[in-house]
Design an enzyme around this catalytic site. Structure first.
Site, PDB file in Angstrom:
ATOM      1  CE1 TYR A  52       4.238 -68.152 -35.106  1.00  0.00           C
ATOM      2  CE2 TYR A  52       4.245 -65.747 -35.136  1.00  0.00           C
ATOM      3  CZ  TYR A  52       3.610 -66.947 -35.396  1.00  0.00           C
ATOM      4  OH  TYR A  52       2.357 -66.944 -35.952  1.00  0.00           O
TER       5      TYR A  52
ATOM      6  CB  SER B 173       2.629 -64.480 -38.796  1.00  0.00           C
ATOM      7  OG  SER B 173       2.644 -63.406 -37.881  1.00  0.00           O
TER       8      SER B 173
HETATM    9  N1  NAP Z   1      -3.580 -66.300 -33.556  1.00  0.00           N
HETATM   10  C1  NAP Z   1      -2.785 -65.360 -34.044  1.00  0.00           C
HETATM   11  O1  NAP Z   1      -2.705 -64.221 -33.525  1.00  0.00           O
HETATM   12  C2  NAP Z   1      -1.967 -65.642 -35.276  1.00  0.00           C
HETATM   13  C3  NAP Z   1      -1.399 -64.555 -35.954  1.00  0.00           C
HETATM   14  C4  NAP Z   1      -0.663 -64.793 -37.092  1.00  0.00           C
HETATM   15  C5  NAP Z   1      -0.483 -66.079 -37.547  1.00  0.00           C
HETATM   16  N2  NAP Z   1      -1.036 -67.129 -36.858  1.00  0.00           N
HETATM   17  C6  NAP Z   1      -0.806 -68.478 -37.394  1.00  0.00           C
HETATM   18  O2  NAP Z   1      -2.062 -69.078 -37.642  1.00  0.00           O
HETATM   19  C7  NAP Z   1      -1.937 -70.499 -37.592  1.00  0.00           C
HETATM   20  C8  NAP Z   1      -3.068 -71.084 -36.747  1.00  0.00           C
HETATM   21  O3  NAP Z   1      -2.943 -70.546 -35.451  1.00  0.00           O
HETATM   22  P1  NAP Z   1      -4.177 -70.359 -34.480  1.00  0.00           P
HETATM   23  O4  NAP Z   1      -4.004 -69.021 -33.873  1.00  0.00           O
HETATM   24  O5  NAP Z   1      -5.438 -70.709 -35.137  1.00  0.00           O
HETATM   25  O6  NAP Z   1      -3.792 -71.462 -33.376  1.00  0.00           O
HETATM   26  P2  NAP Z   1      -4.646 -72.335 -32.353  1.00  0.00           P
HETATM   27  O7  NAP Z   1      -5.969 -71.705 -32.058  1.00  0.00           O
HETATM   28  O8  NAP Z   1      -3.712 -72.603 -31.223  1.00  0.00           O
HETATM   29  O9  NAP Z   1      -4.916 -73.705 -33.145  1.00  0.00           O
HETATM   30  C9  NAP Z   1      -3.824 -74.518 -33.482  1.00  0.00           C
HETATM   31  C10 NAP Z   1      -4.330 -75.753 -34.239  1.00  0.00           C
HETATM   32  O10 NAP Z   1      -3.180 -76.475 -34.688  1.00  0.00           O
HETATM   33  C11 NAP Z   1      -3.202 -77.802 -34.152  1.00  0.00           C
HETATM   34  N3  NAP Z   1      -1.809 -78.189 -33.872  1.00  0.00           N
HETATM   35  C12 NAP Z   1      -0.962 -77.616 -32.986  1.00  0.00           C
HETATM   36  N4  NAP Z   1       0.212 -78.269 -32.978  1.00  0.00           N
HETATM   37  C13 NAP Z   1       0.103 -79.270 -33.897  1.00  0.00           C
HETATM   38  C14 NAP Z   1       0.966 -80.301 -34.324  1.00  0.00           C
HETATM   39  N5  NAP Z   1       2.200 -80.463 -33.793  1.00  0.00           N
HETATM   40  N6  NAP Z   1       0.534 -81.163 -35.279  1.00  0.00           N
HETATM   41  C15 NAP Z   1      -0.715 -81.034 -35.804  1.00  0.00           C
HETATM   42  N7  NAP Z   1      -1.585 -80.075 -35.433  1.00  0.00           N
HETATM   43  C16 NAP Z   1      -1.185 -79.214 -34.476  1.00  0.00           C
HETATM   44  C17 NAP Z   1      -4.094 -77.708 -32.913  1.00  0.00           C
HETATM   45  O11 NAP Z   1      -4.733 -78.947 -32.565  1.00  0.00           O
HETATM   46  P3  NAP Z   1      -4.009 -80.076 -31.619  1.00  0.00           P
HETATM   47  O12 NAP Z   1      -3.468 -79.348 -30.425  1.00  0.00           O
HETATM   48  O13 NAP Z   1      -5.081 -81.069 -31.325  1.00  0.00           O
HETATM   49  O14 NAP Z   1      -2.920 -80.660 -32.475  1.00  0.00           O
HETATM   50  C18 NAP Z   1      -5.140 -76.712 -33.389  1.00  0.00           C
HETATM   51  O15 NAP Z   1      -6.098 -77.365 -34.195  1.00  0.00           O
HETATM   52  C19 NAP Z   1      -0.535 -70.773 -37.048  1.00  0.00           C
HETATM   53  O16 NAP Z   1       0.317 -71.119 -38.118  1.00  0.00           O
HETATM   54  C20 NAP Z   1      -0.110 -69.440 -36.456  1.00  0.00           C
HETATM   55  O17 NAP Z   1       1.285 -69.278 -36.482  1.00  0.00           O
HETATM   56  C21 NAP Z   1      -1.768 -66.940 -35.740  1.00  0.00           C
END
Ligand code: NAP
Length: 263
Positions: A152, A139
């Site tokens: 975080y 991130s």
């Molecule tokens: N969205 C943003 O603004 C943003 C910005 C910078 C970085 N990121 C990073 O991008 C990555 C993906 O985030 P996202 O925004 O796409 O999140 P998201 O839409 O909430 O999706 C999260 C995914 O991870 C899975 N997951 C969550 N907890 C888990 C666990 N304990 N074990 C296995 N799978 C798990 C969820 O499925 P289940 O719940 O079924 O497990 C889902 O498939 C993360 O590392 C986040 O820190 C996000």
């Protein structure tokens, strides 16, 4: 888009939503066979049913058993994985002072330990084969102590530093490791953490598909760190090079303006 000529397999954690689901769509279009990892089995099965070639691997990566199961798949010599995307991650909707050790440990187990475990499982076979890619989703927040009180950004600082370090170690074997550092991206992430983003300006938001396409392009160019979108490239440059006193001032502002999640 580069079509895959021989069969290649990609394993994606957090594959059912947001950035992970965007990786699934892009890599399926490139012809990869996919291994989808997340906790919700029904959602995994529904997603796999829509893809030409996908297996599901339900696992909670905040647990040792979950990491063991995915590590076993990554080390199976009969079914090599060419591309690992360590994408699953979480944030806590509370400051350090208001959190419990259990909550902090859960964040570290998913954001840090699982990334280390799965990278360690995948890398030796990749270096032996002389090819392989790992994308660790980090991130932009990892470039500075934004949102004072939130742990975080510290977890993502680890992911970026770790990826850069391993990338330098393994590139002589033909293996690439890259940290993908998105800014605010429209996914389920903030809802899941109970973070109110209603006041986050629309210009700050990125599209998950665009983030993934930029990331894959940077990976193939050989970059060690990818920051999609010019706005966040500029912000990251500032976070890295501006005087610390200025960075701290901006950082304190993010607590009230975009970091209400920390209190
Ligand atoms: N969205 C943003 O603004 C943003 C910005 C910078 C970085 N990121 C990073 O991008 C990555 C993906 O985030 P996202 O925004 O796409 O999140 P998201 O839409 O909430 O999706 C999260 C995914 O991870 C899975 N997951 C969550 N907890 C888990 C666990 N304990 N074990 C296995 N799978 C798990 C969820 O499925 P289940 O719940 O079924 O497990 C889902 O498939 C993360 O590392 C986040 O820190 C996000």
């Amino acid at each position: 888009m580069a079509a895959v000529t021989e069969r290649r397999t990609a394993l994606i954690t957090g594959a059912t939503a947001g950035i992970g689901a965007a990786f699934v769509r892009e890599l399926a279009a490139e012809g990869y066979d996919l291994v989808l990892v997340a906790r919700d089995e029904a959602r995994l099965a529904a997603m796999a049913a829509e893809l030409p070639s996908a297996e599901v691997l339900p696992a909670d990566l905040s647990t040792q058993e979950g990491c063991d199961a995915v590590a076993a798949r990554l080390t199976d010599p009969a079914r090599p994985v060419d591309l690992l995307v360590n994408n699953a991650g979480m944030s806590l909707n509370r400051s350090f002072l208001q959190s419990t050790a259990e909550q902090q440990e859960a964040l570290l187990r998913l954001n840090v330990t699982a990334v280390m475990r799965l990278t360690l499982a995948a890398l030796p076979a990749m270096t032996e084969r002389g090819h392989g890619d790992i994308v660790n989703v980090s991130s932009v927040s990892g470039f500075a102590a934004l949102m004072p009180g939130s742990t975080y950004p510290a977890s993502k600082a680890w992911v970026t530093n770790f990826s850069e370090s391993q990338a330098q170690l393994v590139r002589r074997f033909g293996v690439r490791v890259m940290a993908l550092c998105p800014g605010y991206t429209r996914t389920e992430f903030h809802d899941r953490a109970g973070i109110d983003v209603s006041k986050t300006p629309s210009w700050m938001w990125l599209d998950a598909g665009a983030v993934v396409r930029a990331g894959l392009k940077d990976l193939r160019k050989g970059k060690l760190v990818s920051v999609p979108d010019w706005k966040y490239k500029l912000a990251t440059f500032g976070m890295r090079h501006a005087p610390r006193s200025l960075v701290y001032r901006v950082s304190r502002g993010t607590r009230g303006r975009i970091g209400r999640e920390t209190h």
